[in-house]
Design an enzyme around this catalytic site. Structure first.
Site, mmCIF file in Angstrom:
data_model
loop_
_atom_site.group_PDB
_atom_site.id
_atom_site.type_symbol
_atom_site.label_atom_id
_atom_site.label_comp_id
_atom_site.label_asym_id
_atom_site.label_seq_id
_atom_site.Cartn_x
_atom_site.Cartn_y
_atom_site.Cartn_z
ATOM 1 N N PHE A 348 0.833 -1.205 0.000
ATOM 2 C CA PHE A 348 0.000 0.000 0.000
ATOM 3 C C PHE A 348 0.865 1.252 0.000
ATOM 4 C CE2 PHE A 348 -2.655 -3.200 2.057
ATOM 5 C CZ PHE A 348 -3.910 -2.971 1.506
ATOM 6 N N ASP A 349 0.479 2.227 -0.787
ATOM 7 C CA ASP A 349 0.988 3.571 -0.593
ATOM 8 C C ASP A 349 0.294 4.112 0.665
ATOM 9 O OD1 ASP A 349 2.126 6.098 -1.036
ATOM 10 O OD2 ASP A 349 0.362 6.760 -2.141
ATOM 11 N N LYS A 350 0.909 5.061 1.343
ATOM 12 C CA LYS A 350 0.293 5.580 2.581
ATOM 13 C C LYS A 350 -0.687 6.720 2.316
ATOM 14 C CE LYS A 350 2.260 8.591 5.352
ATOM 15 N NZ LYS A 350 1.248 9.643 5.588
#
Length: 660
Positions: A348-350
């Site tokens: 996941f990107d944050k």
């Protein structure tokens, strides 16, 4: 499908397609009627052979018409497919005077053909129904006069008026009014979203960067209030147009299973033709007539035809993609659909994915007996002069939480790169920033302040010291907080078999650790540059073979491109996300992710079931027919029955829900 929403040619093509579908079914029924008439005349009357033979010929014509056309189209391209095998079998039956069996073959095959097309088109129409989302006309406002025009005549920066409970005719930004917008047709959100006017249209950012509270999409439905919308996209470039075009193109992107079955058919069909040809001469080796050998060969030809196999995968893929589109998810082809079903690791990107993507004021800590109200008033006055994103977040949250407004008491604001800012408040200097800013100004930071700061930093907060008159008044902290649904979504993902959920972020490792602890990630990598994220993706692929990456489809393009399946969130309005991602969640709701993965797994499961059914019937029928233990009628019943079964099995995906 060429998509221009108001294109009459598109509607004409769809009408013609639907008409042909009906004609094919009518021809199949006429084939059956003439088959019954011919059979009754032959068995129960003494009429001349010409009567029942004529009836069978009519039956052959209606049953073989569309099959012959399809076979011819393939033959002139150098291919021999299942339609050719059926025509060959019917011709052989006629040659050996088995007119009834040949007619029965064509009747059941043409009926199966028609029902198969009907079922497949049901899935296609679920996708094509998107084209009805957009209204044909728009109510445009020019010089305070309202005029109804075609949406194809709209221009950028036109102003349209959207009346209550009507469809919105263009992608744009609300400039007057507020309303609840039903975005379900585009994003799949079941609850209407409150939208309101933007305060200024001067120097607007790119469409995808405008606050979603002000943005509306073509085809969404206005609530009970009238609004005015500034048009920012032409109809051909609107989100719904791009969505329809891309979903309609997914059929050209074959899934891995489709490619395997196509390769299998390419070799299998010629082998069947060769075997059937050799069986025609079985009478040379066994005690039977040529006609008996030919009849056996024709029966084997029917039994060995992989009709169900040919339709098993595309029907499931199309149904799965159609179901996803109904829920506001764009899946670009069978490969993405199948691959996602095998994923056990997600990166996941944050920012904007697991978090809100907007910093929030998390702590206000007055020190040294400073009054809290006086403290936040000072902070508000100073931060209100800055255009920094953190300053805007602090100002917005103070206004909401403390119900106060800035009174312009501060002046002479000065941003100090890498440290913070200074300003003058009531003729005294105010400093807001990090420890370096405070220490460089000669102010001592005591152990109590350091302890409180360390505690906040450890939990991922960005902390600023506020000093006034050379004295520390207190601390404020901001943080990009997790989405409210993130923890529940990750828990759901874990329950459906996702073993590894890793966050890749450019933020400090402490920030990543804090977020991970709150929402239940299995791993986090912080302080990553874009190229570092690519390296991390390579490591994950080496360990787990296939991974998915979830982001916004823009900022992490290299890492997403390297992943097995890239999933973009909030793709509505983002051309880049729609183009680059394998799967696009039209809304920014991360809770849709388990549904997509569940749908992918159900699709893969049904594809496997269909392949086993189709191959099982072939494996069962071929030996039985080679040994002459059955006739054409039974072979056709089993053959066509398996085709209908796999199509109906695939159509179950149109009703898929994660709780199934």
């Amino acid at each position: 499908m060429e998509v221009i929403i108001t294109d009459d040619k598109e509607e004409t093509n769809e009408h013609m397609h639907s008409s042909q579908e009906k004609t094919e079914l009518y021809f199949a029924m006429l084939c059956g009627i003439f088959l019954v008439i011919g059979f009754l005349i032959q068995k129960f009357t003494n009429f001349n052979n010409t009567f029942f033979l004529s009836s069978y010929i009519f039956s052959y014509f209606f049953g073989g018409y569309f099959i012959t056309i399809d076979a011819y189209k393939k033959i002139i391209k150098g291919g021999f497919d299942i339609d050719f095998l059926m025509i060959a079998a019917a011709a052989g039956a006629f040659y050996i005077d088995k007119w009834a069996e040949g007619s029965l073959l064509l009747f059941l095959f043409s009926l199966g053909h028609a029902l198969e097309h009907f079922a497949m088109n049901k899935a296609k129409k679920s996708i094509e129904a998107l084209s009805t989302l957009s209204p044909k006309t728009a109510l445009i406002k020019r010089n305070e006069i309202l005029e109804e025009i075609l949406i194809t005549d709209l221009k950028i920066n036109d102003i349209i008026v959207v009346k209550p409970n009507t469809k919105i005719a263009a992608d744009g930004v609300i400039i007057r009014g507020r309303s609840s917008i039903n975005q379900a047709p585009i994003t799949g959100e079941s609850i209407p979203v409150d939208k309101f006017f933007i305060e200024s249209t001067f120097n607007l950012p790119a469409f995808k960067d405008i606050d979603k509270n002000h943005v509306v999409f073509t085809g969404t439905i206005n609530g009970d209030s009238s609004i005015e919308v500034l048009v920012l996209k032409l109809s051909k470039d609107s989100t719904v147009s791009r969505l329809i075009k891309m979903v309609s193109e997914v059929e050209t992107q074959k899934s891995p299973t489709q490619r395997v079955t196509k390769t299998f058919e390419k070799w299998y069909v010629p082998i069947v033709i060769l075997v059937v040809f050799l069986l025609c001469f079985a009478y040379v080796f066994v005690d039977e007539s040529f006609n008996q050998s030919l009849y056996r060969a024709i029966t084997v030809l029917v039994a060995a035809s992989p009709c169900a196999l040919a339709i098993s995968t595309p029907s499931a893929v199309l149904s799965g993609i159609a179901r996803a589109a109904q829920k506001g998810v764009l899946i670009k082809g069978g490969k993405a659909l199948e691959d996602l079903g095998e994923i056990t690791t997600i990166a996941f990107d944050k920012t904007g994915t697991l978090t809100e993507g907007k910093p929030k004021l998390t702590h206000v800590i007055p020190l040294n007996n400073c009054d809290e109200k006086a403290f936040v008033e000072l902070v508000l006055e100073v931060e209100n002069l800055s255009n920094h994103p953190l300053a805007k977040a602090i100002v917005n949250d103070i206004k909401i939480k403390y119900q106060i407004k800035a009174k312009n008491k501060a002046s002479k604001v000065n941003a100090i790169q890498g440290k913070g800012m200074s300003a003058v408040y009531n003729n005294e200097v105010v400093l807001i920033g990090n420890t370096k800013l405070i220490e460089d100004s000669g102010i001592t930071i005591n152990d109590i302040v350091k302890s409180k700061m360390e505690s906040l930093l450890k939990h991922g907060h960005t902390v600023m010291i506020v000093a006034y008159k050379s004295e520390i008044l207190g601390l404020i902290s901001v943080m990009d907080i997790p989405r409210k649904t993130a923890a529940g979504t990750l828990k759901h993902l874990k329950s459906i078999g996702i073993k590894h959920m890793v966050m890749l972020t450019g933020d400090h490792q402490n920030v990543g650790n804090a977020i991970a602890k709150q929402i239940g990630l299995t791993g986090v990598k912080g302080n990553l540059l874009p190229e570092d994220k690519v390296t991390e993706i390579k490591k994950l692929i080496k360990r787990d073979k296939k991974i998915a990456m979830v982001g916004d489809g823009v900022n992490d393009a290299p890492a997403m491109a390297l992943s097995t399946v890239s999933v973009a969130m909030g793709a509505a309005g983002s051309d880049v996300a729609l183009e680059t991602a394998d799967i696009a969640l039209m809304s920014d709701k991360i809770e849709n992710l388990p549904f997509v993965i569940g749908l992918s797994r159900a699709s893969k499961r049904i594809i496997k079931q269909n392949i086993w059914i189709s191959l099982g019937v072939v494996v069962l029928l071929v030996p039985v027919t080679v040994l002459g233990l059955t006739n054409i009628g039974l072979a056709v019943l089993f053959h066509e029955g398996s085709t209908i079964v796999v199509v109906i099995n695939a159509l179950r995906l149109l009703r898929f829900n994660l709780n199934n």
